[in-house]
Design a protein around this motif. Structure first.
Motif, PDB file in Angstrom:
ATOM      1  N   TRP A 105      -0.698  11.687   9.763  1.00 55.71           N
ATOM      2  CA  TRP A 105       0.726  11.686  10.095  1.00 55.71           C
ATOM      3  C   TRP A 105       1.155  13.108  10.448  1.00 55.71           C
ATOM      4  N   ARG A 114       0.829  -1.207   0.000  1.00 57.71           N
ATOM      5  CA  ARG A 114       0.000   0.000   0.000  1.00 57.71           C
ATOM      6  C   ARG A 114       0.867   1.263   0.000  1.00 57.71           C
ATOM      7  N   PRO A 115       0.619   2.189  -0.886  1.00 59.66           N
ATOM      8  CA  PRO A 115       1.436   3.415  -0.935  1.00 59.66           C
ATOM      9  C   PRO A 115       1.098   4.349   0.225  1.00 59.66           C
ATOM     10  N   TYR A 116       2.055   5.195   0.568  1.00 63.80           N
ATOM     11  CA  TYR A 116       1.821   6.178   1.610  1.00 63.80           C
ATOM     12  C   TYR A 116       1.047   7.359   1.053  1.00 63.80           C
ATOM     13  N   THR A 117       0.112   7.857   1.852  1.00 62.17           N
ATOM     14  CA  THR A 117      -0.589   9.077   1.456  1.00 62.17           C
ATOM     15  C   THR A 117       0.292  10.301   1.642  1.00 62.17           C
ATOM     16  N   GLU A 118       1.319  10.186   2.487  1.00 65.40           N
ATOM     17  CA  GLU A 118       2.274  11.277   2.653  1.00 65.40           C
ATOM     18  C   GLU A 118       3.679  10.682   2.704  1.00 65.40           C
ATOM     19  N   GLU A 153      -3.159  16.725   5.151  1.00 62.62           N
ATOM     20  CA  GLU A 153      -3.961  15.800   4.357  1.00 62.62           C
ATOM     21  C   GLU A 153      -4.074  14.427   5.001  1.00 62.62           C
ATOM     22  N   THR A 154      -3.190  14.113   5.943  1.00 60.85           N
ATOM     23  CA  THR A 154      -3.210  12.815   6.612  1.00 60.85           C
ATOM     24  C   THR A 154      -3.070  13.035   8.117  1.00 60.85           C
TER      25      THR A 154
END
Length: 366
Positions: free
Chosen positions: A182, A102-106, A179-180
């Motif tokens: 994190w 799964r790719p990171y959103t940030e 946006e996340t």
């Protein structure tokens, strides 16, 4: 350390902290971009940890029991449930991350990413050490071992967050909404894991001390009550058959036994759990009003759990031929039941500096 405190600390380490370690390892692998085949090694390592914990299940950290509910149930119940948590967390993390990558959103820059990986690895070590310490027979991990590992993880994460904040400011849009979640999720995870890993260590370290349980050599038979319906308790004696030397020696011996029955004492002036040296036993000779002399003595037994220390002392006194006959203002009055007793009265009470003990021998002629 006190066996009940040991049981609680071990229970938290095995049930709550140990399963967190496999999640931090999984998070470190994901942030490091490890290839898919490393997840097989991850699962294999988890199996090895479970084998270690299974073998550790045959290690008994227990002490003398007084016939009631044993004190060591919590740690072994937590061991069984904690192993289930380790297995479930490892399998769930592998199935969620490894197949789809799964790719990171940030995504983070390389330097920040390395700091985050180091933070997760430190957190994984901090959460694995308490259970490992218990498993290899060392008991509860000392605070001095656990705190530096937790602080290293917090420091790495703080450096990563600081770099992120500076990067956002340099981008010219520092006030934009994130946006996340994190890095809030990482801060909460490492902070909670650190509290759970370090907190129980403040109850003590090392192995449980059986001597803080009731002395197994102390008899538990209660003195026979009198048949007088107006006084349902034991009948104290009012004189002794002992001579002056025997009274002085018996009074001193009772104080020394009181220190032994009390078990480990606590240094209340220390910010971290530390043991205190037993108080010195000293007698003071006094003249009696009607002639003769007696000996008095007093002790202060420092303890963070006076409710556990007091019953042990009372049990020892009862086995030596004394019995509590009155209680007022939190102080027990203990009187002798045998003619060969040296002490005429004892008092046992509490204070901010520990449990207070005073004894007063019978008056004997010079």
């Amino acid at each position: 350390m006190d066996p009940e405190a040991f049981d609680g600390a071990a229970g938290i380490a095995l049930l709550l902290v140990m399963p967190l370690s496999v999640l931090f390892v999984a998070a470190a692998l994901r942030r490091a971009g490890a290839p898919r085949w490393t997840w097989a090694l991850y699962l294999l390592g988890t199996v090895g940890a479970l084998v270690l914990l299974h073998v550790a299940g045959h290690t008994r950290y227990d002490g003398p029991s007084d016939g009631h509910f044993p004190w060591d149930v919590g740690q072994f119940a937590a061991l069984g449930l904690g192993r289930i948590g380790v297995a479930v967390n490892a399998v769930a993390a592998t199935l969620w991350i490894a197949p789809g990558r799964r790719p990171y959103t940030e995504p983070l820059p390389r330097r920040e990413n390395r700091l985050v990986v180091a933070a997760y690895c430190s957190a994984a070590l901090a959460t694995a050490v308490p259970a490992t310490w218990w498993s290899v027979g060392l008991g509860i991990v000392p605070v001095g071992v656990e705190v530096p590992v937790v602080l290293a993880g917090v420091g790495f994460l703080a450096a990563a967050v600081l770099l992120r904040w500076r990067r956002q400011r340099a981008s010219g849009d520092p006030e934009r909404l994130p946006e996340t979640v994190w890095p809030v999720d990482a801060v909460v995870a490492i902070g909670l894991a650190g509290v759970l890993a370090v907190g129980p260590s403040f109850s003590g370290s090392g192995l449980p001390d059986p001597s803080s349980e009731r002395d197994p050599a102390v008899a538990t038979d209660r003195p026979a009550p009198t048949t007088d319906p107006e006084w349902p308790g034991p009948t104290p004696v009012t004189r002794t058959s002992l001579g002056p030397a025997a009274v002085e020696a018996g009074t001193r011996a009772l104080l020394e036994d009181t220190v032994r029955w009390a078990g480990p004492l606590d240094d209340l002036s220390s910010l971290t759990p530390a043991s205190a040296e037993p108080p010195a036993v000293a007698l003071v000779p006094e003249r009696c009003d009607d002639g003769g002399r007696r000996w008095t003595g007093s002790l202060v037994l420092p303890s963070v759990r006076p409710q556990d220390l007091t019953p042990r002392v009372l049990s020892g006194w009862k086995a030596s031929g004394y019995a509590p006959v009155d209680r007022a203002m939190g102080t027990d009055l203990v009187l002798p039941l045998r003619q060969d007793a040296a002490v005429e009265r004892m008092r046992l009470g509490g204070g901010q500096d520990g449990v207070h003990v005073t004894v007063e021998s019978f008056c004997v002629p010079d």
